[in-house]
Design an enzyme around this catalytic site. Structure first.
Site, short mmCIF file in Angstrom:
data_model
loop_
_atom_site.label_atom_id
_atom_site.label_comp_id
_atom_site.label_asym_id
_atom_site.label_seq_id
_atom_site.Cartn_x
_atom_site.Cartn_y
_atom_site.Cartn_z
N ASP A 54 0.84 -1.20 0.00
CA ASP A 54 0.00 0.00 0.00
C ASP A 54 0.88 1.26 0.00
OD1 ASP A 54 -2.33 1.47 0.09
OD2 ASP A 54 -2.49 1.38 2.28
N GLU A 79 2.54 5.12 -4.01
CA GLU A 79 2.49 6.04 -5.18
C GLU A 79 3.80 6.80 -5.37
OE1 GLU A 79 0.05 5.68 -2.87
OE2 GLU A 79 -1.01 4.37 -4.26
N ASP A 101 -9.06 3.86 -2.19
CA ASP A 101 -10.05 4.27 -1.17
C ASP A 101 -11.31 4.85 -1.80
OD1 ASP A 101 -8.04 3.46 0.47
OD2 ASP A 101 -7.43 5.46 1.10
C1 GLC Z 1 -4.83 3.27 2.82
C2 GLC Z 1 -5.32 2.09 2.01
C3 GLC Z 1 -6.40 1.36 2.77
C4 GLC Z 1 -5.83 0.92 4.12
C5 GLC Z 1 -5.33 2.14 4.90
C6 GLC Z 1 -4.64 1.75 6.19
O1 GLC Z 1 -5.84 4.22 2.94
O2 GLC Z 1 -5.77 2.47 0.74
O3 GLC Z 1 -6.86 0.26 2.05
O4 GLC Z 1 -6.83 0.28 4.87
O5 GLC Z 1 -4.40 2.85 4.11
O6 GLC Z 1 -3.57 0.93 5.97
#
Ligand code: GLC
Length: 752
Positions: free
Chosen positions: A387, A390, A458
């Protein structure tokens, strides 16, 4: 700022299989990769390495061209490239001379300082599809886009850019098709007639070369096959990753994780995967566990395994600055982190507070990152969720002077997430030793399908996000990404029970079926929505498990041909204007034969466009003629799902997880049709790489309505099917009873 327009060809030579054309402004190279793929690379400063993050194939050594007075013509069996010499312009035609696409005669390729742009002719009826995860409609005509990987939290259905960069689109006009992949990692731009008074289309980037691959196959399936030949295809995913996945930010302790998993089993709701989001870590330090809340990860995972659950854990790139933390110390000692130009380490804040960021462009850093997964694999984790890559930090735009090896942020940003996924994939694949890892990433660049699945970040708990998410999944499928998903239920906000039920029913037909929600949102598990809704959700998840033999064979097709599991109708019904109509643009084929019409949660009836072919409603076998709009009932218990006449769909009995052996019966469903059809059935152990050494079970099933026969080819491969019996289930046929046969590996025929 000056504008430089690509001028006249001074010299034309042949070098190492490329046609090299020099102009006062730049040098152009033309390379042929296959009869349907030609590359043009125009550069002021050719980089000797000619490296690409996306492309894995090499050009042909030789190709045919002819020097004429004003032009040079490059010819293959499928394409003709006419190169106009003065000024230098490139125009593509089919081999028999139909114009496909080409430079705007006035401007073609131009530079404004470092920025390089290609201006192209726009045809009056030209449509554009593709670019992967992008806002807007299926037909991107009249829209413009930016590729700049962004942590687009709180995005709406019109936000651009989002998380990923896929600079590949397909153009359609005059009954012809072509594809164009702009392999440039800088911030890039695509304009499909939006800002040019519909006179030109254009694309370009803030830096780098005008480096593009032109695809000339005359149908979208073949263009996708060519694009994924060039940029690689996915491997077979672990079968368990195709089951139901339950996620949340976060299940806060091992006890909670176990209690949730156990509840699925108590309630007999099938599921395969549970996730640990960031709170499993000690102070958000990657590759650590919180000793209080997750005191015994190995014990927890053993208990999960005992009830057939797999665990996926999240990892983010930011490494916390903390001298007690080995990853921090190792990264600093070995120069694995991104720096400022003066050598200082770049610092920004994410979940753990102040962090440094691994330079995933550095092979040694990738190796180190990959090997660090032992902290997760030792206790038994098999899935790795990448995650915030980017890369994201508080405050969006990391400074452009941040350095990754010799390169700077503007060139790196769009590939950072892909390189993190690559490091994760290679590292965990090595450690897991012949077991398939499951990798999921949020940021991506063209070619990411070789390493990872993706989800769309998200989203929000609204009907419009549900429909938009489907469009993103369908569009990602046009760029080689087949294992894709959205946060079912919506990440931000709380869905109504109706929306939760509806979205879950659509999740059955989403390549990756994952329920996820943000911190602070109401609990999302299937039993949180009242008894009646729980039963609907359960039945839908059961439907997913019944369909797994069909879905797994669908992923085999993706791995072999690059055709995605979720397919916009534009792939198979390209010439049908109705599939681009905004009222029907979210509809898609799930695999070869299932048509799904997403619909908002509150609708009781919906208009569905059924393209040419006859169709049956999956839930009741009601028959519909194609090429028409039909208004159908769509209660929450029955998402509009249709099966193409002549379809062959293998299914199995309900199992609680993919680890369960089941009753050993493969149900082969056939829907009556008057056109012959075939289905490639594929099975393997679902876990290991043995299939690459021949341990698979593959056979072709042919439905032949003329001869009134169903033909099973001989089995290829050495894997013994887990189904000992095959039961045929006929739909729409009169007086054909269900037939059961032994699953014999020899060819056999069933008359009906
Ligand atoms: C980001 C991710 C989400 C995750 C959050 C906490 O917002 O896109 O899916 O739950 O971080 O890690």
């Amino acid at each position: 700022m000056q504008v430089e327009i690509l001028g006249n060809a001074d010299t034309i030579t042949e070098q190492n299989g490329a046609l090299v054309i020099k102009t006062p402004q730049a040098e152009a190279r033309v390379m042929v990769y296959s009869p349907t793929i030609i590359r043009i690379c125009i550069s002021k400063n050719f980089d000797k390495t000619d490296s690409s993050f996306a492309v894995i194939e090499k050009p042909l050594d030789k190709f045919t061209y002819q020097k004429l007075t004003d032009t040079i013509e490059v010819s293959t069996s499928a394409l003709k490239l006419v190169i106009n010499k003065d000024p230098l312009r490139f125009n593509f035609y089919t081999a028999d001379g139909n114009p496909l696409s080409g430079d705007d005669a006035r401007f073609g390729t131009i530079w404004q300082a470092e920025r390089v742009i290609n201006y192209r002719k726009l045809y009056a009826d030209e449509k554009f599809i593709g670019l992967g995860e992008k806002a807007g409609d299926l037909n991107r005509r009249g829209c413009n886009y930016v590729n700049w990987n962004t942590d687009a939290s709180m995005h709406t259905i019109t936000t651009d850019p989002l998380y990923k960069t896929f600079p590949f689109f397909i153009g359609l006009h005059s009954g012809l098709t072509y594809g164009l992949f702009f392999d440039n990692t800088h911030k890039s731009y695509f304009d499909f007639g939006a800002t040019t008074d519909e006179q030109m289309s254009w694309f370009g980037a803030d830096g780098g070369d005008m480096n593009y691959y032109f695809f000339g196959a005359q149908n979208i399936r073949n263009i996708l096959e060519d694009y994924t030949w060039l940029t690689g295809r996915m491997e077979m995913p672990p079968l368990w990753s195709l089951g139901y996945q339950q996620c949340r930010w976060s299940y806060m302790s091992a006890d909670e994780v176990l209690a949730i998993a156990l509840k699925f089993r108590e309630k007999n709701i099938p599921a395969d995967v549970i996730y640990c989001d960031i709170d499993y870590m000690d102070d958000y330090k990657i590759f650590t566990w919180n000793k209080e809340t997750f005191p015994d990860p190995k014990g927890m995972i053993a208990k999960l395994k005992a009830i057939d659950f797999r665990l996926v854990t999240i990892v983010d790139p930011g490494i916390k600055i903390d001298e007690e933390y080995p990853e921090y110390n190792e990264g600093v000692a070995n120069n694995y982190f991104a720096t400022y130009p003066n050598g200082e380490l770049f610092t920004a804040s994410v979940w753990p507070g102040r962090c440094h960021f691994p330079d995933f462009l550095n092979e040694e850093a990738r190796e180190w990152w990959g090997a660090s997964f032992k902290a997760l694999t030792d206790p038994g984790v098999e899935g790795f969720w990448n995650d915030m890559n980017e890369p994201a930090a508080w405050g969006q735009n990391m400074p452009w002077l941040v350095k990754f090896g010799e390169k700077f942020m503007p060139e790196i940003r769009n590939v950072y997430g892909m390189q993190m996924a690559r490091a994760t994939y290679n590292g965990t694949k090595r450690i897991l030793n012949n077991k398939r890892p499951f990798i999921l990433t949020r940021a991506a660049y063209a070619g990411t399908q070789r390493y990872s699945a993706v989800w769309t970040g998200d989203n929000a708990a609204t009907d419009e996000h549900m429909l938009f998410g489907q469009r993103l999944v369908n569009s990602l499928g046009l760029t080689g990404m087949s294992l894709t998903g959205v946060d079912i239920g919506g990440f931000m906000g709380n869905p109504t029970p109706q929306l939760m039920v509806r979205w879950n029913s659509l999740g059955v037909y989403t390549p990756m079926f994952r329920n996820h929600a943000a911190k602070g949102m109401v609990m999302r598990e299937p039993w949180q929505w009242g008894e009646e809704n729980e039963q609907i959700i359960k039945k839908d998840i059961e439907q997913r498990y019944k369909l797994l033999p069909y879905i797994y064979s669908g992923f085999y097709q993706s791995a072999q041909t690059g055709l995605p599991l979720s397919r916009t109708l534009a792939i198979d019904y390209t010439a049908d204007e109705n599939v681009f109509d905004v009222s029907y643009q979210n509809q898609f084929l799930f695999g070869d034969s299932i048509l799904v019409a997403p619909v908002i949660s509150t609708a009781e009836t919906v208009d569905v466009y059924l393209p040419a072919d006859d169709w049956y409603r999956l839930s009741n076998d009601e028959k519909y003629t194609g090429s028409q709009v039909v208004n159908v009932q769509c209660p929450l218990t029955d998402l509009p799902v249709f099966v193409k006449a002549g379809a062959i769909i293998p299914m199995q009995s309900i199992i609680q997880s993919t680890n369960e052996h089941g009753d050993g019966i493969l149900f082969v469903h056939i829907w009556k049709g008057d056109q012959p059809n075939e289905f490639i059935y594929y099975e393997d152990d679902g876990l290991s790489y043995d299939y690459q050494k021949g341990a698979y079970y593959k056979r072709t099933l042919v439905f032949d309505p003329q001869k009134k026969k169903l033909i099973f080819s001989a089995v290829e491969g050495t894997y013994p099917s887990k189904y000992s019996k095959i039961q045929l289930v006929w739909h729409g046929f009169e007086e054909v009873g269900n037939i059961e046969v032994e699953n014999n590996s020899q060819p056999f025929t069933i008359p009906y």
